[in-house]
Design a protein around this motif. Structure first.
Motif, PDB file in Angstrom:
ATOM      1  N   ARG A 340       0.748  -1.158   0.160  1.00  0.00           N
ATOM      2  CA  ARG A 340      -0.045  -0.004  -0.122  1.00  0.00           C
ATOM      3  C   ARG A 340       0.906   1.342   0.253  1.00  0.00           C
ATOM      4  O   ARG A 340       1.986   1.262   0.616  1.00  0.00           O
ATOM      5  CB  ARG A 340      -0.840   0.006   1.208  1.00  0.00           C
ATOM      6  N   PRO A 341       0.458   2.543  -0.815  1.00  0.00           N
ATOM      7  CA  PRO A 341       1.026   3.540  -0.673  1.00  0.00           C
ATOM      8  C   PRO A 341       0.994   4.025   0.626  1.00  0.00           C
ATOM      9  O   PRO A 341      -0.007   3.931   1.329  1.00  0.00           O
ATOM     10  CB  PRO A 341       0.528   4.504  -1.699  1.00  0.00           C
ATOM     11  N   ALA A 342       1.917   5.095   1.120  1.00  0.00           N
ATOM     12  CA  ALA A 342       1.891   5.602   2.385  1.00  0.00           C
ATOM     13  C   ALA A 342       0.770   6.857   2.329  1.00  0.00           C
ATOM     14  O   ALA A 342       0.771   7.368   1.434  1.00  0.00           O
ATOM     15  CB  ALA A 342       3.205   6.333   2.628  1.00  0.00           C
ATOM     16  N   LYS A 584      11.098 -12.254  -4.808  1.00  0.00           N
ATOM     17  CA  LYS A 584      10.978 -11.197  -5.764  1.00  0.00           C
ATOM     18  C   LYS A 584       9.724 -10.094  -5.747  1.00  0.00           C
ATOM     19  O   LYS A 584       9.842  -8.979  -5.726  1.00  0.00           O
ATOM     20  CB  LYS A 584      11.059 -11.779  -7.261  1.00  0.00           C
ATOM     21  N   GLU A 585       8.602 -10.803  -5.685  1.00  0.00           N
ATOM     22  CA  GLU A 585       7.317 -10.130  -6.238  1.00  0.00           C
ATOM     23  C   GLU A 585       6.929  -9.065  -4.875  1.00  0.00           C
ATOM     24  O   GLU A 585       6.539  -7.768  -5.275  1.00  0.00           O
ATOM     25  CB  GLU A 585       6.442 -11.052  -6.444  1.00  0.00           C
ATOM     26  N   PRO A 586       6.936  -9.412  -3.641  1.00  0.00           N
ATOM     27  CA  PRO A 586       6.657  -8.361  -2.600  1.00  0.00           C
ATOM     28  C   PRO A 586       7.515  -7.130  -2.825  1.00  0.00           C
ATOM     29  O   PRO A 586       7.295  -5.964  -2.511  1.00  0.00           O
ATOM     30  CB  PRO A 586       6.925  -9.144  -1.197  1.00  0.00           C
ATOM     31  N   GLN A 587       8.763  -7.319  -2.930  1.00  0.00           N
ATOM     32  CA  GLN A 587       9.687  -6.075  -2.979  1.00  0.00           C
ATOM     33  C   GLN A 587       9.523  -5.596  -4.454  1.00  0.00           C
ATOM     34  O   GLN A 587       9.621  -4.207  -4.316  1.00  0.00           O
ATOM     35  CB  GLN A 587      11.317  -6.899  -3.203  1.00  0.00           C
ATOM     36  N   ALA A 588       9.210  -6.075  -5.158  1.00  0.00           N
ATOM     37  CA  ALA A 588       8.671  -5.203  -6.426  1.00  0.00           C
ATOM     38  C   ALA A 588       7.567  -4.480  -6.024  1.00  0.00           C
ATOM     39  O   ALA A 588       7.578  -3.334  -6.542  1.00  0.00           O
ATOM     40  CB  ALA A 588       8.472  -6.073  -7.903  1.00  0.00           C
ATOM     41  N   ALA A 589       6.342  -5.272  -5.466  1.00  0.00           N
ATOM     42  CA  ALA A 589       5.204  -4.484  -5.107  1.00  0.00           C
ATOM     43  C   ALA A 589       5.423  -3.136  -4.246  1.00  0.00           C
ATOM     44  O   ALA A 589       4.956  -2.166  -4.284  1.00  0.00           O
ATOM     45  CB  ALA A 589       4.271  -5.368  -4.835  1.00  0.00           C
ATOM     46  N   ALA A 590       6.475  -3.375  -3.278  1.00  0.00           N
ATOM     47  CA  ALA A 590       6.857  -2.000  -2.407  1.00  0.00           C
ATOM     48  C   ALA A 590       7.566  -1.177  -3.067  1.00  0.00           C
ATOM     49  O   ALA A 590       7.471   0.141  -2.877  1.00  0.00           O
ATOM     50  CB  ALA A 590       7.681  -2.903  -1.426  1.00  0.00           C
ATOM     51  N   ARG A 591       8.233  -1.492  -4.080  1.00  0.00           N
ATOM     52  CA  ARG A 591       8.954  -0.341  -4.854  1.00  0.00           C
ATOM     53  C   ARG A 591       7.854   0.502  -5.684  1.00  0.00           C
ATOM     54  O   ARG A 591       7.926   1.669  -5.554  1.00  0.00           O
ATOM     55  CB  ARG A 591      10.149  -1.145  -5.761  1.00  0.00           C
ATOM     56  N   ILE A 592       7.234  -0.272  -6.306  1.00  0.00           N
ATOM     57  CA  ILE A 592       5.799   0.315  -6.942  1.00  0.00           C
ATOM     58  C   ILE A 592       5.141   1.317  -5.920  1.00  0.00           C
ATOM     59  O   ILE A 592       4.767   2.340  -6.411  1.00  0.00           O
ATOM     60  CB  ILE A 592       5.166  -0.655  -7.759  1.00  0.00           C
ATOM     61  N   ALA A 593       4.676   0.606  -4.788  1.00  0.00           N
ATOM     62  CA  ALA A 593       3.991   1.354  -3.960  1.00  0.00           C
ATOM     63  C   ALA A 593       4.579   2.806  -3.578  1.00  0.00           C
ATOM     64  O   ALA A 593       3.893   3.727  -3.327  1.00  0.00           O
ATOM     65  CB  ALA A 593       3.637   0.526  -2.700  1.00  0.00           C
ATOM     66  N   ARG A 594       5.942   2.686  -3.485  1.00  0.00           N
ATOM     67  CA  ARG A 594       6.763   3.913  -3.045  1.00  0.00           C
ATOM     68  C   ARG A 594       6.528   4.908  -4.196  1.00  0.00           C
ATOM     69  O   ARG A 594       6.554   6.043  -3.991  1.00  0.00           O
ATOM     70  CB  ARG A 594       8.086   3.600  -2.692  1.00  0.00           C
ATOM     71  N   SER A 595       6.655   4.349  -5.377  1.00  0.00           N
ATOM     72  CA  SER A 595       6.212   5.214  -6.513  1.00  0.00           C
ATOM     73  C   SER A 595       4.987   6.005  -6.392  1.00  0.00           C
ATOM     74  O   SER A 595       4.684   7.136  -6.918  1.00  0.00           O
ATOM     75  CB  SER A 595       6.495   4.595  -7.827  1.00  0.00           C
ATOM     76  N   VAL A 596       4.011   5.149  -6.078  1.00  0.00           N
ATOM     77  CA  VAL A 596       2.527   5.469  -6.027  1.00  0.00           C
ATOM     78  C   VAL A 596       2.579   6.798  -4.908  1.00  0.00           C
ATOM     79  O   VAL A 596       1.880   7.710  -5.238  1.00  0.00           O
ATOM     80  CB  VAL A 596       1.771   4.407  -5.455  1.00  0.00           C
ATOM     81  N   THR A 597       3.190   6.328  -3.836  1.00  0.00           N
ATOM     82  CA  THR A 597       3.322   7.549  -2.751  1.00  0.00           C
ATOM     83  C   THR A 597       4.020   8.724  -3.154  1.00  0.00           C
ATOM     84  O   THR A 597       3.180   9.746  -2.992  1.00  0.00           O
ATOM     85  CB  THR A 597       4.116   7.095  -1.577  1.00  0.00           C
TER      86      THR A 597
END
Length: 619
Positions: A340-342, A584-597
């Protein structure tokens, strides 16, 4: 052959006619031999037997209990009847013991001469006894040896073809040929090394192929116009050392160049037996470690022939333990939680430039005012004042357009930031679906479904076997009827060996198309075999109380084991996929969530700026 009354450990071999002086002399010499080395490998004569006229009529020798001729180990059908627990390790063990027996005989200065499967007995523990010792070639101090005057053509080396055996002195190298043929048939499922498909014109019986050095399984088989029979294994199943010994024993130069000795075979076979790999799918399967995968599994799948008896039940329990262990490992892999984004509730202030963009600059107000005044000034001067009015309108319009252009910049910037946010939010939504995880879990479910289908498959197969009991009993009955015991006219030793090399040993194997494909078997011989099988089928009596045949149950369990093995392999692969996805996938999703934030923060700023600049959010 008779048991000696009152002496269970002794037997009497009685000849139909009195012995010749030479045969009696040979037995007398052998009976006085130092038997310490040879007793464990041979049924050694201990004396002559005389008739009522004091003429030698036979010999006394130890009784061998429970032994079978070695050819009963050759083929799967005869092996299941007489050595039901024999596997390939056992065949290597027997092969090594045969080679040891030959080496021991040769070390004593003796030559076996008449090498053939009927002269080698195999006991249940894999030990061997050479029989018919009285036909050996025996040395006589200060005189010519007492010769072996008989031979079985399929085991006679090429250089002795046509030789007068009654006057030919045999050598251990001649024995080496018969030994190699025996070992080849034992290790290669009963196939004779010279029984193959001849690609030239005319027939190629085994005796001729031996004389012409046409080894059907060797590296040079193609150049000799030979091809091994279908549904056979090649020498690639052997260790390189054992394969090289067969090549040397059957080479065209053999006879001029010494063949591998019995001692060489002992060494190579022992090394191979000590370095076998265990098949992971079937406990009855072992194979040379140099071979990439189990050749017996492939052979059984291609031919539906059960090679080495009934697989041990431990195979299923071992799969069970591995399967449960893999399921635990799958359960221990953490489930991926959506990223989730912050969240942020901090108010965002519009930038000063955006605030200024909404209020027109002073020059715009002045230009706008001047344009209005010019339009008013032109009214009294109409129609000449029209140009003055148009000029004023143009000045006011330019001022208005320039002011709106400053506001549109903020609207365009907002749209760009909004689209960027939507794109990265869409990426996050897709990433949070965890496609690698989903594929891995789907594979886990497929593996579980395959595993859980085994009881249902066993029930279906058992029901089918029960419904086909008559056919199963008939096949079992036919599999016990060996062609070699049928005495069919025109089918002697050479043709029997050719049939065996094509996998035709029993009545069950007799199918017209299969027999017709064997070299030298034309319509007449084929019809004789088919008629023999047909008569056996007519004599068969079904017994409803007979249990299902162990071979059929073993084959069923083997097939079910293959299903379980495949399910375990699928689960292993799914676990690897799941572990890779978890890394791989949770880390990739976390990076995208930071981009969404970051994109959301930029969107809130763009919203504040466009609202300050234009007073509303554009569509």
């Amino acid at each position: 052959m008779y048991r000696l009354a009152g002496h269970d450990s002794l037997a009497v071999k009685v000849y139909t006619a009195p012995l010749t002086a030479e045969r009696a002399q040979k037995i007398s010499i052998l009976s006085l031999w130092n038997r310490q080395a040879v007793d464990r490998f041979a049924a050694w004569p201990s004396g002559l037997v005389l008739d009522e006229h004091r003429r030698p009529r036979g010999l006394l020798l130890p009784a061998v209990k429970g032994g079978w001729d070695v050819h009963h180990l050759y083929t799967p059908s005869s092996r299941r009847q007489n050595f039901p627990s024999a596997n390939w390790r056992f065949l290597l063990h027997v092969s090594t013991n045969i080679a040891r027996a030959f080496a021991t005989v040769h070390d004593q200065g003796l030559v076996i001469g008449d090498v053939n499967p009927g002269s080698i007995l195999v006991l249940a523990d894999g030990t061997v006894r050479l029989i018919d010792v009285d036909s050996f070639q025996v040395p006589v101090p200060g005189a010519s040896p007492l010769l072996c005057t008989v031979a079985v053509p399929l085991f006679l080396p090429p250089e002795l073809r046509g030789a007068p055996l009654s006057s030919t002195v045999r050598t251990p190298d001649h024995d080496a040929f018969g030994l190699a043929v025996t070992l080849f048939q034992l290790l290669m499922l009963g196939r004779h090394p010279y029984a193959g498909r001849y690609l030239g014109s005319g027939e190629m019986p085994i005796e001729r192929a031996i004389a012409e050095h046409r080894f059907a399984y060797g590296n040079g088989a193609a150049s000799l116009e030979m091809q091994r029979p279908p549904n056979t294994v090649g020498m690639e199943i052997l260790s390189p050392a054992v394969g090289a010994l067969f090549e040397a024993a059957f080479a065209p130069t053999a006879g001029r160049v010494p063949r591998p000795t019995a001692g060489s075979w002992v060494q190579a076979l022992s090394a191979m037996a000590a370095n076998l790999a265990q098949c992971g799918a079937n406990t009855t399967h072992q194979y040379a470690r140099e071979v990439p995968s189990c050749p017996w599994c492939t052979f059984e799948q291609n031919t539906s022939v059960l090679l080495f008896g009934v697989a041990a039940p431990a195979t299923t329990s071992r799969f069970e333990a591995e399967y449960r262990h893999l399921l635990r490992l799958v359960a221990e892999v953490p489930r991926a939680a959506p990223a989730r984004p912050a969240a942020s509730s901090t108010p965002v202030a519009a930038s000063p430039d955006a605030v200024r963009a909404r209020k027109p600059p002073a020059w715009a107000w002045i230009a706008y005012a001047c344009g209005v005044l010019l339009m008013l000034a032109g009214v009294p001067l109409m129609p000449a004042g029209l140009l003055i009015m148009l000029g004023g309108a143009a000045v006011a319009g330019v001022a208005w357009k320039r002011t709106n252009a400053r506001r549109k910049v903020w609207a365009e910037r907002y749209r760009q930031v909004r689209d960027q946010h939507a794109a990265v939010a869409g990426e996050l939504d897709q990433a949070n679906r965890f496609p690698m995880h989903a594929a891995a879990y789907a594979a886990v479910e497929r593996a579980k479904a395959s595993w859980e289908s085994v009881p249902r498959l066993r029930e279906q197969r058992t029901r089918k076997l029960m419904n086909n009991r008559r056919q199963s009993q008939l096949e079992q009955f036919l599999a016990r009827q060996r062609i070699e015991s049928a005495a069919i006219p025109g089918i002697a030793a050479g043709r029997l060996a050719m049939l065996s090399s094509y996998g035709i040993d029993t009545a069950l194997d007799v199918v017209a198309a299969r027999v017709g494909a064997v070299p030298s078997f034309g319509p007449k011989l084929t019809e004789r075999l088919v008629t023999w099988r047909r008569k056996l089928e007519q004599s068969f009596v079904f017994n409803a109380s007979t249990p299902l045949p162990p071979e059929a149950l073993a084959r069923m369990e083997q097939d079910l084991n293959a299903v379980q093995r495949q399910a375990v392999q699928q689960l292993q692969q799914a676990l690897r996929q799941l572990q890779a996805a978890a890394a791989k996938e949770p880390q990739a999703a976390a990076r995208i969530a930071r981009s969404v934030t970051t994109a959301a923060r930029a969107l809130r700023q763009a919203e504040a700026d466009v609202t300050a600049a234009t007073g509303r959010l554009p569509a």
